[in-house]
Motif scaffolding. Structure first.
Motif, PDB file in Angstrom:
ATOM      1  N   LEU A   1     -88.904 -24.298  26.349  1.00  8.64           N
ATOM      2  CA  LEU A   1     -90.361 -24.400  26.263  1.00  8.64           C
ATOM      3  C   LEU A   1     -90.759 -24.202  24.812  1.00  8.64           C
ATOM      4  CD1 LEU A   1     -91.854 -21.359  25.831  1.00  8.64           C
ATOM      5  CD2 LEU A   1     -90.924 -21.054  28.122  1.00  8.64           C
TER       6      LEU A   1
ATOM      7  N   TRP B   1     -94.007 -28.960  26.765  1.00  7.70           N
ATOM      8  CA  TRP B   1     -95.231 -28.422  26.203  1.00  7.70           C
ATOM      9  C   TRP B   1     -96.212 -28.266  27.346  1.00  7.70           C
ATOM     10  CZ3 TRP B   1     -96.696 -26.098  21.876  1.00  7.70           C
ATOM     11  CH2 TRP B   1     -98.054 -25.964  21.610  1.00  7.70           C
TER      12      TRP B   1
ATOM     13  N   ARG C   1     -97.963 -30.256  32.424  1.00 11.35           N
ATOM     14  CA  ARG C   1     -96.961 -30.293  31.360  1.00 11.35           C
ATOM     15  C   ARG C   1     -96.739 -31.708  30.849  1.00 11.35           C
ATOM     16  NH1 ARG C   1     -92.148 -28.219  35.105  1.00 11.35           N
ATOM     17  NH2 ARG C   1     -90.756 -28.723  33.401  1.00 11.35           N
TER      18      ARG C   1
ATOM     19  N   SER D   1     -94.081 -23.214  22.251  1.00  8.85           N
ATOM     20  CA  SER D   1     -95.408 -22.610  22.208  1.00  8.85           C
ATOM     21  C   SER D   1     -95.813 -22.417  20.754  1.00  8.85           C
ATOM     22  CB  SER D   1     -95.441 -21.290  22.976  1.00  8.85           C
ATOM     23  OG  SER D   1     -94.542 -20.357  22.418  1.00  8.85           O
TER      24      SER D   1
END
Length: 248
Positions: A181, A103, A90, A183
């Motif tokens: 998070l 990320w 990460r 995406s």
């Protein structure tokens, strides 16, 4: 970290509005981090996300842990499906509004159903892997071999000292206190997903064996030397909230 940034990061701890879609427990977490040249990491982020720095420095993390009691809300945990292993690579970033998050470059997992669901539902780069974990809370032995690779990543770790909460503004706070998070979909559309859990109680980790192979598997140069930060946490119970389209 200026007062506005700190206030935004503290606010991220608050429970999101709406209902979670999943419940999980993360346990025996090992957070290993190395300082990395920011220019190596910036190209890994999609447009709309920006590298998050602590006192001008970028960090790359490897995090092995146990996933337990993973289940949709309102359904019970299922033996054989709800307990498995995960290891993620990460980096840290924020969106245009300054919202800090994670990320993921990869997430190795030994539960095939979880891999496929996470790819489809959360648009995350999960990878099939053969994994096993032994030992106990104070001395964990953790093995990971990604599908298609030939060399195993091995970690031997446990706590070294008393657990505590991260001091706001500290490096530990920067690395651990992440509740979003990010995406990306096929068309490049960005999404964010929030999690909620109590702040980690962490201790320094005694790490007798570690590996940078997951970085190599992701096409990154392996950092030299020991991790510059090694932290351990016993567990947190986590609510997972649905993805939302990130407005740009």
């Amino acid at each position: 970290m200026n007062p506005v940034e700190l206030a935004q990061r503290l606010a991220a701890r608050e429970r999101p509005t709406g209902r979670p879609v999943m419940k999980q427990r993360w346990s025996r977490l090992l957070f290993l981090h190395w300082r990395v040249d920011p220019e190596l990491l910036r190209p890994l982020l999609p447009p709309g996300l920006h590298l998050d720095l602590h006192e001008g420095e970028a960090w790359l993390g490897v995090v092995p842990f146990l996933m337990e009691r993973v289940r949709p809300v309102m359904l019970p945990a299922v033996p054989g499906l709800s307990w498995f292993l995960e290891l993620n690579v990460r980096i840290y970033c924020h969106d245009d509004s300054g919202q800090p998050g994670v990320w993921f470059l990869s997430l190795d997992c030994n539960q095939p159903v979880a891999v496929e669901l996470a790819r489809r539902l959360f648009l995350l780069p999960y990878q099939h892997a053969r994994m096993r974990c032994g030992g106990d809370l104070k001395a964990t032995r953790y093995h990971c071999l990604r599908s298609g690779e030939t060399e195993e990543a091995i970690y031997e770790y446990g706590p070294d000292g008393e657990a505590q909460e991260a001091e706001p503004g500290s490096l530990e706070f920067f690395l651990l206190e992440r509740y979003v998070l990010f995406s990306s979909g096929r068309n490049g559309q960005l999404f964010s997903g929030k999690v909620h859990h109590p702040p980690y109680r962490w201790a320094q980790a005694k790490c007798d064996r570690w590996s940078t192979l997951p970085m190599k598997w992701d096409g990154l140069p392996e950092p030299h030397g020991k991790p510059e930060s090694a932290l351990w946490s016993e567990r947190v119970d986590v609510d997972i909230f649905p993805l939302r389209r990130l407005m740009r």
